[in-house]
Write a protein that holds these residues in place. Structure first.
Motif, PDB file in Angstrom:
ATOM      1  N   LEU A 288      -6.315  -2.455   7.204  1.00 47.28           N
ATOM      2  CA  LEU A 288      -5.775  -3.344   8.230  1.00 47.28           C
ATOM      3  C   LEU A 288      -6.648  -3.253   9.474  1.00 47.28           C
ATOM      4  N   PRO A 289      -7.671  -4.062   9.544  1.00 46.33           N
ATOM      5  CA  PRO A 289      -8.585  -3.987  10.685  1.00 46.33           C
ATOM      6  C   PRO A 289      -7.842  -4.164  12.001  1.00 46.33           C
ATOM      7  N   GLY A 290      -8.162  -3.329  12.952  1.00 50.37           N
ATOM      8  CA  GLY A 290      -7.551  -3.457  14.266  1.00 50.37           C
ATOM      9  C   GLY A 290      -6.244  -2.707  14.417  1.00 50.37           C
ATOM     10  N   ARG A 291      -5.857  -1.978  13.393  1.00 52.00           N
ATOM     11  CA  ARG A 291      -4.619  -1.195  13.480  1.00 52.00           C
ATOM     12  C   ARG A 291      -4.936   0.274  13.291  1.00 52.00           C
ATOM     13  N   SER A 292      -4.313   1.104  14.094  1.00 58.24           N
ATOM     14  CA  SER A 292      -4.514   2.541  13.938  1.00 58.24           C
ATOM     15  C   SER A 292      -3.475   3.105  12.977  1.00 58.24           C
ATOM     16  N   ASP A 293      -3.785   4.247  12.437  1.00 60.34           N
ATOM     17  CA  ASP A 293      -2.828   4.868  11.517  1.00 60.34           C
ATOM     18  C   ASP A 293      -1.509   5.167  12.221  1.00 60.34           C
ATOM     19  N   ASN A 294      -1.620   5.544  13.480  1.00 63.47           N
ATOM     20  CA  ASN A 294      -0.403   5.839  14.243  1.00 63.47           C
ATOM     21  C   ASN A 294       0.452   4.582  14.422  1.00 63.47           C
ATOM     22  N   ASP A 295      -0.196   3.479  14.699  1.00 56.96           N
ATOM     23  CA  ASP A 295       0.512   2.197  14.829  1.00 56.96           C
ATOM     24  C   ASP A 295       1.286   1.877  13.559  1.00 56.96           C
ATOM     25  N   ILE A 296       0.580   1.996  12.465  1.00 61.18           N
ATOM     26  CA  ILE A 296       1.176   1.633  11.180  1.00 61.18           C
ATOM     27  C   ILE A 296       2.312   2.587  10.838  1.00 61.18           C
ATOM     28  N   LYS A 297       2.069   3.845  11.097  1.00 61.98           N
ATOM     29  CA  LYS A 297       3.107   4.850  10.817  1.00 61.98           C
ATOM     30  C   LYS A 297       4.358   4.559  11.642  1.00 61.98           C
ATOM     31  N   ASN A 298       4.160   4.274  12.927  1.00 62.74           N
ATOM     32  CA  ASN A 298       5.300   3.961  13.778  1.00 62.74           C
ATOM     33  C   ASN A 298       6.009   2.705  13.295  1.00 62.74           C
ATOM     34  N   HIS A 299       5.245   1.701  12.942  1.00 58.81           N
ATOM     35  CA  HIS A 299       5.845   0.450  12.504  1.00 58.81           C
ATOM     36  C   HIS A 299       6.638   0.663  11.216  1.00 58.81           C
ATOM     37  N   TRP A 300       6.082   1.473  10.342  1.00 65.19           N
ATOM     38  CA  TRP A 300       6.795   1.775   9.100  1.00 65.19           C
ATOM     39  C   TRP A 300       8.104   2.499   9.405  1.00 65.19           C
ATOM     40  N   ASN A 301       8.016   3.521  10.226  1.00 62.07           N
ATOM     41  CA  ASN A 301       9.195   4.347  10.465  1.00 62.07           C
ATOM     42  C   ASN A 301      10.281   3.605  11.236  1.00 62.07           C
ATOM     43  N   THR A 302       9.873   2.680  12.116  1.00 54.56           N
ATOM     44  CA  THR A 302      10.881   2.031  12.954  1.00 54.56           C
ATOM     45  C   THR A 302      11.351   0.697  12.387  1.00 54.56           C
TER      46      THR A 302
ATOM     47  N   LEU B 217       0.829  -1.208   0.000  1.00 52.34           N
ATOM     48  CA  LEU B 217       0.000   0.000   0.000  1.00 52.34           C
ATOM     49  C   LEU B 217       0.861   1.254   0.000  1.00 52.34           C
ATOM     50  N   HIS B 218       1.947   1.207   0.735  1.00 49.41           N
ATOM     51  CA  HIS B 218       2.833   2.370   0.753  1.00 49.41           C
ATOM     52  C   HIS B 218       3.427   2.601  -0.624  1.00 49.41           C
ATOM     53  N   ALA B 219       3.755   1.502  -1.298  1.00 47.41           N
ATOM     54  CA  ALA B 219       4.291   1.646  -2.665  1.00 47.41           C
ATOM     55  C   ALA B 219       3.259   2.306  -3.573  1.00 47.41           C
ATOM     56  N   ALA B 220       1.998   2.026  -3.313  1.00 48.27           N
ATOM     57  CA  ALA B 220       0.954   2.529  -4.201  1.00 48.27           C
ATOM     58  C   ALA B 220       0.554   3.953  -3.870  1.00 48.27           C
ATOM     59  N   ILE B 221       0.432   4.275  -2.607  1.00 47.37           N
ATOM     60  CA  ILE B 221      -0.151   5.580  -2.268  1.00 47.37           C
ATOM     61  C   ILE B 221       0.706   6.412  -1.337  1.00 47.37           C
ATOM     62  N   GLY B 222       1.862   5.870  -0.950  1.00 43.94           N
ATOM     63  CA  GLY B 222       2.723   6.641  -0.074  1.00 43.94           C
ATOM     64  C   GLY B 222       2.218   6.657   1.361  1.00 43.94           C
ATOM     65  N   SER B 223       2.581   7.689   2.069  1.00 48.04           N
ATOM     66  CA  SER B 223       2.318   7.700   3.509  1.00 48.04           C
ATOM     67  C   SER B 223       0.930   8.236   3.841  1.00 48.04           C
ATOM     68  N   ARG B 224      -0.057   7.635   3.252  1.00 47.14           N
ATOM     69  CA  ARG B 224      -1.439   7.978   3.608  1.00 47.14           C
ATOM     70  C   ARG B 224      -1.916   6.949   4.630  1.00 47.14           C
ATOM     71  N   TRP B 225      -1.478   7.175   5.850  1.00 46.34           N
ATOM     72  CA  TRP B 225      -1.621   6.141   6.876  1.00 46.34           C
ATOM     73  C   TRP B 225      -3.070   5.848   7.214  1.00 46.34           C
ATOM     74  N   THR B 226      -3.895   6.831   7.135  1.00 42.51           N
ATOM     75  CA  THR B 226      -5.298   6.593   7.459  1.00 42.51           C
ATOM     76  C   THR B 226      -5.926   5.621   6.474  1.00 42.51           C
ATOM     77  N   ILE B 227      -5.618   5.800   5.209  1.00 40.78           N
ATOM     78  CA  ILE B 227      -6.173   4.905   4.198  1.00 40.78           C
ATOM     79  C   ILE B 227      -5.580   3.509   4.354  1.00 40.78           C
ATOM     80  N   ILE B 228      -4.285   3.461   4.614  1.00 39.25           N
ATOM     81  CA  ILE B 228      -3.646   2.165   4.821  1.00 39.25           C
ATOM     82  C   ILE B 228      -4.264   1.469   6.028  1.00 39.25           C
TER      83      ILE B 228
END
Length: 338
Positions: free
Chosen positions: A93-107, A78-89
DNA sequence: AACAAATTCAACCGCATCATG
DNA sequence: GCATGATGCGGTTGAATTTGT
């Protein structure tokens, strides 16, 4: 009367008793009005802080365990397709917040990709990016045409419709995501002209989506239909809402497409692209008819007359050079590792 | 055990957009 | 069309925790 700003509110980590208060408030009143929520809940927090606490931590549907490989793979795609649009990503992913995903991506994920030799921004191997820079640099050295700027390329780009001829070799393992448009986007064959095109297209898609043109996702059959509401209801007006078969990059261009006659006038100007470029660098014969096949992509010109435009000749020169490069270095055609 | 370095992740900040009057 | 407030989003920070020496 001066309204208390966020600066006057309590900040820092939330305590258990604060969580209990905001949970109690939400169970009674729902999540409708965050402005009055802290006051009604008896908290000295601003509404924004309450909303964040709820969406990122307290929501009962949130998973708190670590990400699975399938989830990671989906995030990367999804990041390859739309970049850092964490809310859409996050909506995929049911059960994951945008902040979670953003943190996981960055770390984690960024680091993983980098270690694999993949640029986490473009999702291309670093070696290919370097080769592409060299390729572009060689052309700019060989041809010092002042008219052939990025703007020229972009104008020409508008006239073409890129349609992958072959289906993607790999499909996402996660069956929740099967948009043809997205698959085309993430699994395209790698080659250098397309890097340039993809970077442009990516930028344009991003720019387009910044005005809420998320039609891409309106096409997606989603396993969790309840998670589609935000996407499909808000974002289905964009150009990607068209059927995948009619998918066309120029739909995403911000400028109105120039009229063809104007292009022809441009071609008849004192500048001659042939004078500028002469024969294509390596002199390979190419099929310049409409619907030409170039490195697995069908390139449909807006009009047959556009083949004589200086911009398309410039691109043809680039394509020829690139073809030679890939003949010499076939490894560059390989798919991204993941 | 003590300290430093690296990592994680909740929370904050600024900006953009939307809704309303 | 404009002003204002509410909401949402993405980037960044910094305290807490973990890992390495």
């Amino acid at each position: 009367m001066v309204k208390p700003s966020c600066c006057d509110m309590k900040k820092g980590p939330w305590k258990g008793e604060e969580d209990v208060k905001i949970l109690g408030y939400i169970s009674k009143n729902g999540t409708g009005n965050w402005t009055s929520a802290p006051r009604k809940a008896g908290l000295k927090r601003c509404g924004k802080s309450c909303r964040l606490r709820w969406t990122n931590y307290l929501r009962p549907d949130l998973k708190h365990e670590s990400f699975t490989p399938e989830e990671e793979e989906l995030i990367i795609k999804l990041h390859a397709a739309i970049g850092s649009r964490w809310t859409i990503i996050a909506q995929q992913l049911p059960g994951r917040s945008d902040n979670d995903i953003k943190n996981h991506w960055n770390t984690k994920l960024k680091k993983k990709l980098t270690e694999m030799g993949i640029d986490p921004v473009t999702h291309k191997p670093f070696s290919q990016i370097l080769a592409d820079y060299g390729n572009i640099g060689a052309i700019s050295r060989a041809t010092t045409a002042p008219k052939h700027t990025a703007g020229t390329i972009r104008r020409d780009f508008k006239k073409r419709t890129f349609t992958p001829l072959t289906p993607p070799k790999t499909q996402p393992r996660s069956s929740t995501f099967s948009s043809p448009a997205l698959n085309n986007y993430t699994n395209y064959p790698s080659h250098s002209l397309d890097l340039l095109s993809q970077l442009q297209a990516m930028t344009l898609v991003t720019e387009g989506s910044s005005v809420r043109n998320y039609g891409l996702f309106s096409q997606m059959p989603l396993a969790n239909s309840s998670s589609t509401s935000a996407c499909s209801s808000s974002y289905n007006a964009g150009p990607m809402a068209k059927s995948p078969e009619s998918f066309s990059w120029h739909d995403f261009l911000l400028d109105p497409a120039p009229n063809q006659p104007q292009d022809e006038e441009d071609n008849s100007s004192s500048f001659s692209s042939k004078q500028q470029f002469g024969t294509p660098p390596m002199g390979k014969k190419r099929n310049n008819n409409d619907g030409e096949i170039t490195n697995g992509y069908e390139v449909q010109h807006g009009s047959s007359s556009s083949t004589s435009s200086d911009g398309s000749l410039f691109l043809e020169a680039m394509l020829d050079q690139e073809n030679d490069m890939f003949l010499n270095f076939p490894g560059l055609m390989e798919e991204p590792l993941y």
